[in-house]
Design an enzyme around this catalytic site. Structure first.
Site, short mmCIF file in Angstrom:
data_model
loop_
_atom_site.label_atom_id
_atom_site.label_comp_id
_atom_site.label_asym_id
_atom_site.label_seq_id
_atom_site.Cartn_x
_atom_site.Cartn_y
_atom_site.Cartn_z
CG LEU A 269 -2.15 -0.92 1.11
CD1 LEU A 269 -2.92 -0.94 2.43
CD2 LEU A 269 -3.08 -0.51 -0.02
NE ARG A 273 -1.95 4.11 1.83
CZ ARG A 273 -1.84 3.42 2.95
NH1 ARG A 273 -0.69 3.39 3.60
NH2 ARG A 273 -2.86 2.75 3.43
CE1 TYR A 411 -9.47 1.13 -7.16
CE2 TYR A 411 -8.41 2.82 -8.48
CZ TYR A 411 -9.20 1.70 -8.39
OH TYR A 411 -9.71 1.15 -9.53
CD GLU A 412 -3.24 1.33 -3.90
OE1 GLU A 412 -2.91 0.64 -2.92
OE2 GLU A 412 -3.16 0.92 -5.06
N GLY A 413 -6.40 2.49 0.53
CA GLY A 413 -6.73 3.06 1.84
C GLY A 413 -7.48 4.37 1.63
#
Length: 605
Positions: A269, A273, A411-413
């Site tokens: 992640l 990010r 997305y991505e957290g």
């Protein structure tokens, strides 16, 4: 790696807040090498020919065309830029991988998602955590596009809380394989992948474990797929549920060690990010290009609408945010690349060096993910508005750009998770002694009770006042975060609204500083006259950042401080956000918009 890289005192992650960065020490898009420019042009040519020219196909859910384009990207080497040459990749540095991700992602969110899922979370876990046998077996096929990758982490009950997944992996009686059973959802590339990185829990382990799972529809091995999800945007990105029923996975396909899955997921992640930030850059450039062309051609009240101040304001803000996003993204990318090079020079393997290099700048990765994903959303929204009724029509690409941009904040957290992570990681770094926040925070506390200086500063040098304001904005963060940590200690993480406010201050500091440093560096080497519009963008970005810091600083202070402490901190906030010479905002925007209009599009990279 150059001796210069080794000798340069590279700031650690988060240290931008407490240590001065010199303009000559930041990397900017104007520093791209000839090789990097060739990679950029190659990616742009591919996108214009295969993606942008056929954007309607992606909107019509042509999943087969997405797969076809992915195969073509593989043939051109674009899927293997981050893969070492030993595994049939191009073995390019981190900045070059960002560059390709940037320019290949701007035409359609459908392809951008497929590309990111394959090259990032589909390939990277094996490259960085796989053993030699696993890398030799799988990575060359992924790097060349012979096989496609996907990543199975999210479950119906495990999204942001990724380690709470219920998918099970049970060792067979003869100890030769694991049987995986469970359900995964929102799996990008599921419809055409050959490899799945699957996370499952062995027995009652605290942490999940990663597995490399092969998928062949002709021999499904207990794997079945749900229908393609009906989504707001990214229409031709294959997104399905994946069901595992006693799926046999050889024990040698465990990725890394038992219980290491959560660590793999989190580190994937971090890379994801900053790459997501890169993937939002060219989308903004293309939206600005289309909006500018339309505004130059659209006649209302006997004049092009570009001549109206309301339109100029939008174009100027869109261009300014894109310029800031480029500045910060490539600054962080080069920091990561330099940190990787130093670790490799110290004897770390490629895997260790890259993992630790990215992990060092996890704070900056979260900052960029939030800032750039929100800017691309605003950019597409304003682009659609400039098109007016035509922007709302599916016959123009603005409507699809607006819908595709929305997923970037999830997305991505989610951006909420990343906001809290950025401040939380910074506080943890401070507690470990990696970033000295306590000393500077105490100095700010002393300054609040001291007598302010009434000297008239010399602002004759370029950005002299802006840099002084930046230094004061850092004091605002130290004042707010320092007092909050003092009051709540380890329980600060329970006060999410305070963390979010502090995070917005932190984000604006990094983005504004990156923008100013890029322009200062270029003004010194190319001359101030050549950077007249970039100077205006840097000043406009800072002006907007100060407003956000005032709002979020006040929100935090009145929410946790009372009485004399509150009054003193509010006075400090006012002192630390005060301009000696307010910029003429309308004049700045007009200058920026007029340049974009004259060039008929974004012209700063």
């Amino acid at each position: 790696m150059s001796t210069e890289t080794l000798n340069k005192d590279i700031l650690r992650g988060g240290q931008f807040l407490v240590k001065e960065t010199k303009a000559e020490d930041v990397f900017t898009p104007e520093d791209f090498s000839e090789e990097q420019k060739m990679m950029r042009d190659s990616a742009k040519e591919f996108v214009d020919r295969e993606l942008w020219a056929h954007w309607e196909r992606f909107e019509n859910k042509d999943y087969a065309y997405t797969e076809e384009c992915m195969k073509k990207a593989g043939e051109l080497g674009l899927l293997g830029v981050a893969v070492p040459e030993a595994y049939d990749g191009l073995g390019m540095g981190f900045v070059s991988t960002m560059l390709v991700c940037d320019y290949i992602s701007g035409a359609t969110g459908s392809f951008s998602t497929a590309f990111g899922a394959h090259t990032g979370i589909g390939t990277m876990p094996i490259t960085l955590y796989g053993n030699e046998e696993q890398k030799k077996k799988y990575v060359p096929k992924l790097a060349t596009g012979e096989w496609m990758g996907s990543y199975c982490l999210t479950e119906p009950g495990a999204g942001s809380d990724a380690n709470s997944g219920k998918t099970k992996a049970v060792l067979s009686e003869d100890g030769t394989h694991y049987l995986i059973s469970g359900q995964k959802m929102w799996i990008s590339n599921a419809g055409f992948c050959n490899i799945m990185i699957v996370f499952a829990r062995i027995e009652d382990d605290k942490n999940i474990t990663g597995f490399i799972v092969e998928y062949d529809p002709e021999n499904p091995n207990g794997i079945s797929l749900g229908d393609e999800e009906k989504k707001l945007g990214i229409h031709s990105s294959s997104t399905r549920q994946v069901f595992f029923s006693d799926t046999k996975v050889p024990v040698e396909n465990m990725l890394s060690e038992r219980g290491n899955g959560f660590k793999i997921a989190m580190n994937a992640l971090n890379v994801g990010r900053i790459k997501l930030a890169a993937a939002c850059l060219d989308a903004q450039r293309r939206v600005i290009d289309e909006a500018t062309k339309y505004a130059n051609e659209r006649i209302q009240f006997k004049t092009p609408i570009m001549n109206f101040g309301a339109i100029k304001s939008k174009i100027a803000e869109m261009a300014t945010n894109t310029y800031a996003d480029e500045s910060a993204s490539y600054r962080a990318a080069k920091n990561i690349e330099d940190r990787i090079a130093i670790r490799q020079a110290e004897g770390n393997s490629h895997q260790e060096a890259e993992l630790k290099g990215v992990e060092e700048y996890a704070i900056e990765c979260s900052i960029l993910k939030v800032a750039v994903s929100e800017d691309v959303q605003n950019c597409t929204d304003e682009g659609l508005q400039i098109f007016g009724g035509m922007g709302f029509s599916a016959d123009t690409p603005m409507e699809s750009a607006w819908r595709d941009a929305r997923i970037s904040r999830i997305y991505e957290g989610t951006n909420e998770i990343n906001r809290m992570l950025a401040v939380g990681m910074l506080v943890k770094k401070a507690m470990k002694g990696h970033v000295d926040l306590l000393g500077p925070a105490m100095k700010v506390a002393d300054e609040l009770t001291g007598i302010p200086s009434f000297d008239t500063p010399d602002y004759s040098e370029l950005f002299a006042e802006e840099k002084e304001i930046l230094a004061k904005l850092k004091k605002v963060f130290l004042m707010v975060a320092g007092s909050a940590v003092q009051k709540y200690g380890p329980k600060l993480e329970e006060h999410q609204q305070l963390l979010m406010a502090a995070s917005d201050i932190l984000i604006e500091i990094y983005m504004a500083e990156s923008t100013i440093l890029r322009t200062e560096k270029n003004a010194k080497r190319f001359g101030e006259n050549s950077q007249e519009v970039q100077i205006a963008m840097s000043q406009l970005y800072l002006y907007n950042a100060v407003d956000i810091v005032i709002k979020k600083g006040k929100e935090a202070i009145v929410s946790f401080a009372e009485g004399d402490e509150q009054r003193m901190m509010l006075m400090g906030l006012k002192r630390f956000t005060k301009y000696a010479n307010q910029p003429n905002v309308v004049a700045l925007r007009t200058k920026i918009a007029d340049k974009v209009a004259a060039e008929n599009g974004y012209c700063f990279s």
